[in-house]
Design an enzyme around this catalytic site. Structure first.
Site, mmCIF file in Angstrom:
data_model
loop_
_atom_site.group_PDB
_atom_site.id
_atom_site.type_symbol
_atom_site.label_atom_id
_atom_site.label_comp_id
_atom_site.label_asym_id
_atom_site.label_seq_id
_atom_site.Cartn_x
_atom_site.Cartn_y
_atom_site.Cartn_z
ATOM 1 N N GLU A 1 55.735 35.685 -19.836
ATOM 2 C CA GLU A 1 55.262 34.748 -18.661
ATOM 3 C C GLU A 1 56.479 34.136 -17.876
ATOM 4 O O GLU A 1 56.730 34.380 -16.812
ATOM 5 C CB GLU A 1 54.529 33.735 -19.420
ATOM 6 C CG GLU A 1 54.368 32.467 -18.513
ATOM 7 C CD GLU A 1 53.704 31.262 -19.354
ATOM 8 O OE1 GLU A 1 52.545 31.065 -19.409
ATOM 9 O OE2 GLU A 1 54.639 30.807 -20.127
ATOM 10 N N ASP B 1 46.883 26.803 -20.024
ATOM 11 C CA ASP B 1 46.792 28.056 -19.013
ATOM 12 C C ASP B 1 45.981 27.693 -17.659
ATOM 13 O O ASP B 1 45.981 28.081 -16.537
ATOM 14 C CB ASP B 1 46.247 28.998 -19.441
ATOM 15 C CG ASP B 1 47.092 30.053 -20.450
ATOM 16 O OD1 ASP B 1 47.896 29.536 -20.736
ATOM 17 O OD2 ASP B 1 46.649 31.017 -21.041
#
Length: 483
Positions: free
Chosen positions: A113, A363
């Protein structure tokens, strides 16, 4: 990324070299023409080549001032004080050049990420040294190459800063940002040799995401041939960098998922990162873990892959863009606009990584940004304005300077922490929201918020910088051919 399920055994895999098996068959001339005819350029910045600077339009900041703010933020996060400010660290070199990683400082690990976010920031801001160094580290340490590992061809989502694994499974959001950043690099700087043939590397990632073979194997797995087998430790990895967060347990943004090591041998099946029937990205490529993560849905990127990606897959990515736009509407709560961390392909919320039933959490912060950037670049779905209006209005009722960073979907706060990263992502909603006091308040709050520093500077900092870039019109479709 918050994803405990990936840790089930620390695995995810692929026994044969997918590179050969995953080569898709060439599309026929007729199918390629049909896919091209189906592409609609929309009415957004991709067509007009005009990227709005909302700080200038709505807050009266000059373009020079907004650019200087972005450059200063980049310098702090990439080259500031190593103890309190930066997340980017160079670690020497190999035959391909400089090596560097982005670290989640509080958790003392490196995640696909963050690495792919760092590459995206670097290519957008024309920072080729940093881009290449991050890609070199990713290819050197994170790319799974062991033929006996079912995840061969994917990138291990979490590593120690010395390049040893914390997990052997993959997370699709990393692959998505890697691919998009590499396509932009090819168009900004041109293709080089080896790992710096950016177009070829991006094509390889996209082919793997869709055509990775379905393979079953039993852990422990290795990342590279010759590595020791990865065995998850009995206790979580200690970090010397999160003492304050440990002292105030439960307040960390983006913590490492709960520790649930599995010792009994258990076969794991790994397949593509996308669900073909629904044209959606999966939560993880392990077939026994269901559903998707709404924040992984990136229709703004899929539109470009429908134009730039492997020809045989372009129609799929055009279909995925449309599917994701519908999915955003299905998963957003009708009153609050909040969406879950995880959901089934029909939009039904699934348990979050920490076992919580269908909550808005770390998220989830990114989802409003995803649909709002899609609105800015493509402007194909008028529903996205209502989605941004709904979520920004709800958060405004909670207080723009104090809303919580986790909620039930119907709006009950689950923490007392106000996170810069969540504020930043919510502010990007102003790209799609109705102009007015509420959307302006988010712009002003982000502008007035200092660059994150200290233990929580990783996730908050990355979202802060990318959101500033989006809102200043400095996060663009990079394509020299369209200038």
């Amino acid at each position: 990324m918050s994803r405990a399920f990936i840790l089930l055994g620390g695995v995810i895999a692929i026994i044969v070299a997918w590179a050969g098996a995953a080569q898709a068959q060439p599309a026929t001339a007729a199918s390629a023409v049909g896919a091209a005819q189906a592409v609609d350029d929309g009415a957004g910045a991709y067509r007009t080549q005009r990227y709005r600077n909302l700080f200038a339009e709505r807050l009266g900041r000059s373009p020079q001032e907004t650019h200087a703010r972005i450059e200063n933020t980049f310098q702090q996060l990439f080259h500031g004080d190593g103890q309190e400010q930066r997340v980017y660290f160079e670690t020497g070199a190999n035959a391909n050049g400089t090596l560097a990683y982005i670290t989640d400082w509080a958790n003392n690990d490196v995640r696909t990420e963050g690495m792919s976010y760092g590459m995206m920031i670097a290519v957008q801001l024309d920072k080729k040294r940093e881009f290449d160094a991050l890609w070199n580290w990713s290819k050197t340490y994170m790319l799974t190459t062991d033929p006996a590992n079912p995840s061969r061809g994917y990138f291990a989502w979490s590593m120690n800063t010395d390049g040893t694994p914390r997990a052997t499974g993959a997370a699709p959001d990393g692959e998505e940002y890697y691919a998009m950043a590499l396509y932009f690099a090819a168009r900004r700087w041109g293709n080089g040799k080896g790992i710096y043939d950016y177009q070829r590397e991006a094509d390889t990632i996209l082919r793997g995401m869709r055509h990775h073979p379905v393979v079953t194997a039993t852990p422990p797995f290795r990342i590279h041939p010759g590595d020791a087998p990865f065995v998850e430790p009995d206790a979580p990895w200690p970090s010397p960098n999160n003492r304050r967060e440990q002292a105030a347990a439960g307040t960390a943004g983006k913590p490492w998922p709960p520790h649930r090591p599995r010792r009994a041998p258990r076969a794991v099946t790994v397949g593509p990162m996308v669900d073909e029937a629904h044209a959606m990205v999966r939560f993880v490529p392990e077939t026994f873990i269901p559903g998707t993560d709404p924040s992984y849905h990136l229709p703004a990127f899929y539109e470009l892959w429908a134009r730039w990606g492997p020809r045989e897959d372009r129609a799929f990515w055009a279909r995925a863009a449309a599917a994701s736009r519908d999915f955003f509407v299905r998963t957003a709560d009708p009153a609050t606009g909040l969406g879950p961390d995880r959901a089934d392909f029909d939009g039904t919320p699934l348990k979050s990584w920490d076992g919580s039933p269908g909550i808005f959490a770390y998220d989830s912060w990114r989802t409003i940004s995803n649909w709002s950037v899609d609105r800015s670049w493509w402007n194909k779905d008028p529903r996205q304005q209502a989605l941004s209006d709904r979520l920004q209005r709800f958060l405004a009722t909670q207080g723009v300077d104090r809303f919580a960073d986790r909620y039930t979907l119907d709006g009950k706060p689950l923490s007392d922490r106000h996170s810069t990263g969540m504020l930043a992502a919510a502010a990007v909603g102003s790209l799609a929201a109705t102009p007015g006091q509420v959307s302006d308040d988010f712009l002003r709050a982000l502008w007035d918020t200092p660059v994150p520093s200290g233990e929580q500077r990783y996730f908050d900092g990355m979202l802060h910088l990318m959101s500033m870039m989006h809102l200043a019109g400095e996060f663009r479709v990079l394509d020299a051919a369209r200038k």
